[in-house]
Design an enzyme around this catalytic site. Structure first.
Site, PDB file in Angstrom:
ATOM      1  N   HIS A  51       0.814  -1.219   0.000  1.00 42.43           N
ATOM      2  CA  HIS A  51       0.000   0.000   0.000  1.00 42.43           C
ATOM      3  C   HIS A  51       0.842   1.260   0.000  1.00 42.43           C
ATOM      4  O   HIS A  51       0.364   2.330   0.364  1.00 42.43           O
ATOM      5  CB  HIS A  51      -0.951  -0.021   1.206  1.00 42.43           C
ATOM      6  CG  HIS A  51      -1.901  -1.172   1.193  1.00 42.43           C
ATOM      7  ND1 HIS A  51      -2.456  -1.701   2.337  1.00 42.43           N
ATOM      8  CD2 HIS A  51      -2.373  -1.914   0.165  1.00 42.43           C
ATOM      9  CE1 HIS A  51      -3.244  -2.724   2.011  1.00 42.43           C
ATOM     10  NE2 HIS A  51      -3.202  -2.877   0.700  1.00 42.43           N
ATOM     11  N   CYS A  97       3.935  21.196  -4.825  1.00 46.28           N
ATOM     12  CA  CYS A  97       5.156  20.877  -5.574  1.00 46.28           C
ATOM     13  C   CYS A  97       5.736  22.160  -6.179  1.00 46.28           C
ATOM     14  O   CYS A  97       5.030  23.159  -6.338  1.00 46.28           O
ATOM     15  CB  CYS A  97       4.783  19.898  -6.692  1.00 46.28           C
ATOM     16  SG  CYS A  97       6.131  19.458  -7.788  1.00 46.28           S
TER      17      CYS A  97
END
Ligand code: BV8
Ligand code: ZN
Length: 247
Positions: free
Chosen positions: A128, A156
């Protein structure tokens, strides 16, 4: 319980390939709350409500506050004897000394906390993803960030939102991870299923996959969840106690 542990110990010692699947229960004794246990709630949300692309779409700040809370909590804890026992098991099974033929040990985890790696396990399949990874929703750049972000949700350099590098509910797993995990399960002589409620798919099917391919499946859990058709045996109790004894 002693003779059960002895029995499993002998099987693991003899097995040409051992596969271990872990869930949140293996980190419970480190102080990391499990998903479906008592401490699994955060601000009255359940994991299934926050660990989804929809929740992130709707309120990225809230989802990031949950992950930031978990990152801070996990950064402050240590691996527990269960993690260390699995790291030692890997070393013993894969050490060139102890075998005529090459023995295989595969550790597959549903956890995103990174505690197996911290405890010394070398090749861990993180089905995961990892809470320490972040991925840009714009340019897709992925990085490992261990520091706390000063603003949430983090952005970002390209201007797009960063997301946690984990697999959310409704998202498909990395196909390579899926084939590596199911391939290992099919080759297992012995499979240990440790600290998982075996609810979340496709991880929850690995035990059955191993069993149908002829493996001896042992569940290690304070409340066994796999049941008869899949598990050949169950060691009932805390992983942090039972795995070191198994070693
Ligand atoms: C997929 C990362 C589809 C994020 C996680 C109906 C509606 C919607 C979806 C579904 C549905 N039915 C099935 C699905 C699919 C869904 C699913 O399985 N849902 C469940 C809830 C029914 N699965 C998915 O969506 C997966 N993707 O199927 O893709 C698809 C297919 C093709 C194309 C496109 C899409 C993705 C699932 C991954 C979700 N992400 N984590 C994050 O962490 O933030 S899952 C999350 O749950 C964690 O990873 C956790 O590890 C995992 C499983 O929980 P457990 O580890 O088992 O923890 P839990 O608290 O449940 O249990 C703890 C256990 O430990 C207990 O048994 C307890 O007794 C034991 N224990 C406690 N203390 C100890 C102990 N044992 C030993 N010692 C102790 N001391
Ligand atoms: Zn970007």
């Amino acid at each position: 319980m002693n003779d059960e542990i002895e029995h499993v110990r002998a099987l693991v010692k003899e097995a040409a390939s051992v596969v271990v699947l872990t869930g949140a229960g293996v980190s419970a004794e480190s102080g990391v709350p499990t998903f479906r246990g008592a401490g699994g709630l955060w601000r009255n949300f359940r994991a299934e409500e926050l660990a989804t692309p929809e929740a992130f779409e709707k309120d990225p700040k809230l989802v990031w506050e949950w992950y930031a809370w978990r990152r801070e909590l996990i950064a402050a804890v240590e691996p527990n004897p269960a993690h260390y026992a699995l790291a030692e098991m890997e070393k013993r099974i894969q050490s060139p000394r102890s075998q005529k033929s090459q023995k295989k040990f595969t550790l597959i985890t549903q956890n995103v906390d990174g505690l197996h790696t911290l405890a010394g396990s070398s090749n861990v399949i993180e089905m995961h993803g990892s809470i320490w990874k972040v991925r840009c929703t714009g340019c897709g750049i992925e990085s490992v960030e261990r520091e706390a972000f000063d603003t949430l949700p983090p952005v970002c350099a390209c201007g797009a939102l960063l997301r946690p590098g984990v697999v959310w509910f409704g998202e498909s797993l990395d196909p390579d991870v899926v084939s590596a995990s199911f391939g290992a399960a099919r080759e297992a002589i012995v499979m240990l299923v440790v600290g998982t409620s075996s609810v979340v798919q496709p991880a929850a099917s690995l035990g059955a996959e191993a069993r149908s391919a002829g493996a001896y499946v042992v569940e290690v859990n304070i409340e066994p969840a796999l049941g008869g058709p899949v598990a050949n045996a169950a060691l009932t109790g805390p992983a942090g106690e039972l795995l070191p004894r198994l070693l």
